[in-house]
Design a protein around this motif. Sequence first.
Motif, short mmCIF file in Angstrom:
data_model
loop_
_atom_site.label_atom_id
_atom_site.label_comp_id
_atom_site.label_asym_id
_atom_site.label_seq_id
_atom_site.Cartn_x
_atom_site.Cartn_y
_atom_site.Cartn_z
N ARG A 6 6.83 -3.22 5.33
CA ARG A 6 5.97 -3.17 4.13
C ARG A 6 6.28 -2.13 3.33
O ARG A 6 7.17 -1.58 3.47
CB ARG A 6 4.46 -2.85 4.45
N CYS A 7 5.87 -2.11 1.99
CA CYS A 7 5.87 -1.16 1.00
C CYS A 7 5.22 0.21 1.25
O CYS A 7 3.71 -0.14 1.25
CB CYS A 7 5.42 -1.74 -0.38
N SER A 8 5.50 1.02 1.94
CA SER A 8 4.64 2.29 2.58
C SER A 8 4.10 2.93 1.50
O SER A 8 2.72 3.48 1.91
CB SER A 8 5.66 3.18 3.48
N PHE A 9 4.58 3.32 0.44
CA PHE A 9 3.97 4.07 -0.71
C PHE A 9 3.21 3.36 -1.62
O PHE A 9 2.86 4.08 -2.63
CB PHE A 9 4.99 5.08 -1.07
N CYS A 10 3.07 1.87 -1.79
CA CYS A 10 2.92 1.31 -2.83
C CYS A 10 1.21 1.59 -2.79
O CYS A 10 0.83 1.28 -1.46
CB CYS A 10 3.15 -0.04 -2.80
N ARG A 11 0.64 1.17 -3.72
CA ARG A 11 -0.88 1.10 -3.74
C ARG A 11 -1.27 -0.19 -4.59
O ARG A 11 -1.04 -0.33 -5.63
CB ARG A 11 -1.71 2.30 -4.27
N PRO A 12 -1.90 -1.26 -4.02
CA PRO A 12 -2.08 -1.26 -2.56
C PRO A 12 -0.79 -1.63 -1.77
O PRO A 12 0.08 -2.15 -2.36
CB PRO A 12 -3.02 -2.52 -2.59
N LYS A 13 -0.83 -1.26 -0.58
CA LYS A 13 0.23 -1.81 0.19
C LYS A 13 0.57 -3.12 0.50
O LYS A 13 -0.74 -3.88 0.39
CB LYS A 13 0.04 -1.05 1.71
N ARG A 14 2.04 -3.49 0.60
CA ARG A 14 2.01 -5.00 0.58
C ARG A 14 3.20 -5.07 1.79
O ARG A 14 4.04 -4.27 2.13
CB ARG A 14 2.50 -5.66 -0.62
N PHE A 15 2.94 -6.13 2.22
CA PHE A 15 3.95 -6.92 3.40
C PHE A 15 5.39 -7.01 2.78
O PHE A 15 5.55 -7.69 1.80
CB PHE A 15 3.54 -7.79 4.09
N TRP A 16 6.52 -6.63 3.36
CA TRP A 16 7.76 -6.96 3.04
C TRP A 16 8.55 -7.23 4.27
O TRP A 16 9.39 -6.37 4.85
CB TRP A 16 8.43 -5.51 2.40
#
Length: 162
Positions: A6-16
Amino acid sequence: MDYEPRCSFCRPKRFWPVIDDALRTAACDRRVNVRLLLSCWRHSKPSMFLFLESLSILSHPPLGCPIEVKLFVVPSGGERPEIPYAHVSHNKYMVTDQLAYIGTSNWSEDYFVNTTGVGLVVRQQGSAAGLTLRDQLKDVFLRDWSSPHVKPLGRHPECAKA
């Protein structure tokens, strides 16, 4: 070192799921033996262990996908001085039956998409002169895989709480 699909530092987190899907497909559809050796230390994210558990569970019947996951714990404490962001294996590489990949990125979207890491894919022919880079990395992996510093993947690994 770290694995988080997932995108660890994104807000909100999202699955990758790019890498996660590739590993699952290789093991479950093509029966490729997948072994993951991840670092476990005080900065490991708790979510990493849940993602790893979701991969590891695929090895159980009736699926029987050939996936193994272990944790590498570099000893610390005692006479070893406390050094920030040390006492961890920072390795970020992959070995297949034909090539080797060496990179600077942890396996999450942020590192592959948003940073200026570098990756090198090496495919060499064997020679009488010695082992290929792939062979050498395989030997390092096998050494570490059977090291006394390797721990089984657990629901609540103590190494992350050190």
